[in-house]
Design a protein around this motif. Sequence first.
Motif, PDB file in Angstrom:
ATOM      1  N   ILE A 161       0.851  -1.206   0.000  1.00 14.05           N
ATOM      2  CA  ILE A 161       0.000   0.000   0.000  1.00 14.05           C
ATOM      3  C   ILE A 161       0.881   1.248   0.000  1.00 14.05           C
ATOM      4  CG2 ILE A 161      -1.674   1.370   1.325  1.00 14.05           C
ATOM      5  CD1 ILE A 161      -2.838  -1.241   2.364  1.00 14.05           C
ATOM      6  N   ARG A 162       1.905   1.221   0.860  1.00  7.25           N
ATOM      7  CA  ARG A 162       2.801   2.386   0.928  1.00  7.25           C
ATOM      8  C   ARG A 162       3.510   2.596  -0.413  1.00  7.25           C
ATOM      9  NH1 ARG A 162       7.209   4.681   2.323  1.00  7.25           N
ATOM     10  NH2 ARG A 162       8.445   2.811   2.029  1.00  7.25           N
ATOM     11  N   PHE A 163       3.921   1.499  -1.025  1.00  9.50           N
ATOM     12  CA  PHE A 163       4.596   1.592  -2.322  1.00  9.50           C
ATOM     13  C   PHE A 163       3.663   2.229  -3.361  1.00  9.50           C
ATOM     14  CE2 PHE A 163       5.927   0.059  -6.465  1.00  9.50           C
ATOM     15  CZ  PHE A 163       7.297   0.212  -6.417  1.00  9.50           C
ATOM     16  N   GLY A 164       2.419   1.752  -3.393  1.00 14.31           N
ATOM     17  CA  GLY A 164       1.454   2.270  -4.360  1.00 14.31           C
ATOM     18  C   GLY A 164       1.182   3.752  -4.153  1.00 14.31           C
ATOM     19  N   LEU A 165       0.945   4.129  -2.890  1.00 13.89           N
ATOM     20  CA  LEU A 165       0.660   5.533  -2.581  1.00 13.89           C
ATOM     21  C   LEU A 165       1.875   6.408  -2.896  1.00 13.89           C
ATOM     22  CD1 LEU A 165      -1.263   5.159   0.804  1.00 13.89           C
ATOM     23  CD2 LEU A 165      -2.201   5.899  -1.393  1.00 13.89           C
ATOM     24  N   ASN A 166       3.056   5.880  -2.552  1.00 14.44           N
ATOM     25  CA  ASN A 166       4.277   6.626  -2.825  1.00 14.44           C
ATOM     26  C   ASN A 166       4.487   6.867  -4.305  1.00 14.44           C
ATOM     27  OD1 ASN A 166       6.308   7.802  -1.194  1.00 14.44           O
ATOM     28  ND2 ASN A 166       6.392   5.891  -0.060  1.00 14.44           N
ATOM     29  N   LEU A 167       4.165   5.839  -5.071  1.00 13.83           N
ATOM     30  CA  LEU A 167       4.309   5.943  -6.521  1.00 13.83           C
ATOM     31  C   LEU A 167       3.469   7.109  -7.042  1.00 13.83           C
ATOM     32  CD1 LEU A 167       5.633   4.427  -8.849  1.00 13.83           C
ATOM     33  CD2 LEU A 167       3.556   3.081  -9.082  1.00 13.83           C
ATOM     34  N   ILE A 168       2.212   7.166  -6.582  1.00 12.60           N
ATOM     35  CA  ILE A 168       1.335   8.269  -6.989  1.00 12.60           C
ATOM     36  C   ILE A 168       1.926   9.606  -6.525  1.00 12.60           C
ATOM     37  CG2 ILE A 168      -0.986   9.262  -6.765  1.00 12.60           C
ATOM     38  CD1 ILE A 168      -1.926   6.342  -6.139  1.00 12.60           C
TER      39      ILE A 168
END
Lengths: 184, 140
Positions: A145-152
């Motif tokens: 989740i953190r990776f996905g949010l960070n990507l955005i």
Amino acid sequence: MARLKRFIKRYRFFLLLVLINGLLFIIEPELGQETAVLSVHNLLEMLSVIPPIFLLLGLMDVWVPRETMMKYMGKDAGIKGGIFAFVLGSFSAGPLYASFPVAAVFLKKGVSLTNVFLFIGAWSTTKIPMMLFEITQLGSKFALIRFGLNLIAIIVLAIIMERTTTKEDSEAIYKMVSRQTDEK
Amino acid sequence: MKDKSKTRLALKKAWKSFENILPSVLTVLLLIGFILTLLDEQAISRLLGADFGIWGVVIAAVIGCITLIPGFVAFPLAASLVAAGAGYAQIAVFISTLMMVGIATLPLEIQYFGKRIAAKRNILSLIFAIIMSCIIGVIM
């Protein structure tokens, strides 16, 4: 004498901190020792990361033509350029501050601002080995989740940075960057 | 022969740019030494070990912004904080600010990008970190 003066002026903050550390040694020997040990430890880590990066950067500066860098990560490179910058950042190693000199040479070589900030963002948060380590420590749900949010966040940040930087600002950076690597 | 002189130029440039930022790097390293003495792992555990709600997120953001801890130390620390009862939102904001926001390394960033851009990048990163942590707090 003039050289000593110049040295003191350039290193004044560093010398001041060394002085404070020295005083700390006298007043609170335990704390003084702890800060000194930490600083030396940081210094050794820095020496293992920074010089190789600068060596590579020096070589890149001289050997890789501006046109090549522009073709892959310049303004007209499009989405491919963004992905390329992101992947380069994600496969790097070292603390965030090590990415600044790399980003500086990228700018000098005509890499677009968006791609430079994508690169810095990726360097700071989406490093692949760290990602795997995060999964083992905090679980895959949290890490992914953190990776996905960070990507955005990285993408939005890069776009905002590019949009809000005026022409004068980017020219000022360009000048500053050139001064860092070229002879005075 | 031309190649040789070009490589020599590369080495010269490498040294030049290294020496250029050396004062800032040394200052930053000492600053980090001071900060990490004050905010060692025990202190961070004390400050982040429990779920303080919104204040926990603020404290975590402040600590994440001013410290500089490599991931291989930060993740185990974060895992132990979760085990000790810290909220996921707190941990997320701590990790994100740790990675993206650097107050201690600001002198270095300014030297490369100027005050305005360095400040903008750090402030925006902080805002994003807080938004992300709120989302994670809700999902987890």
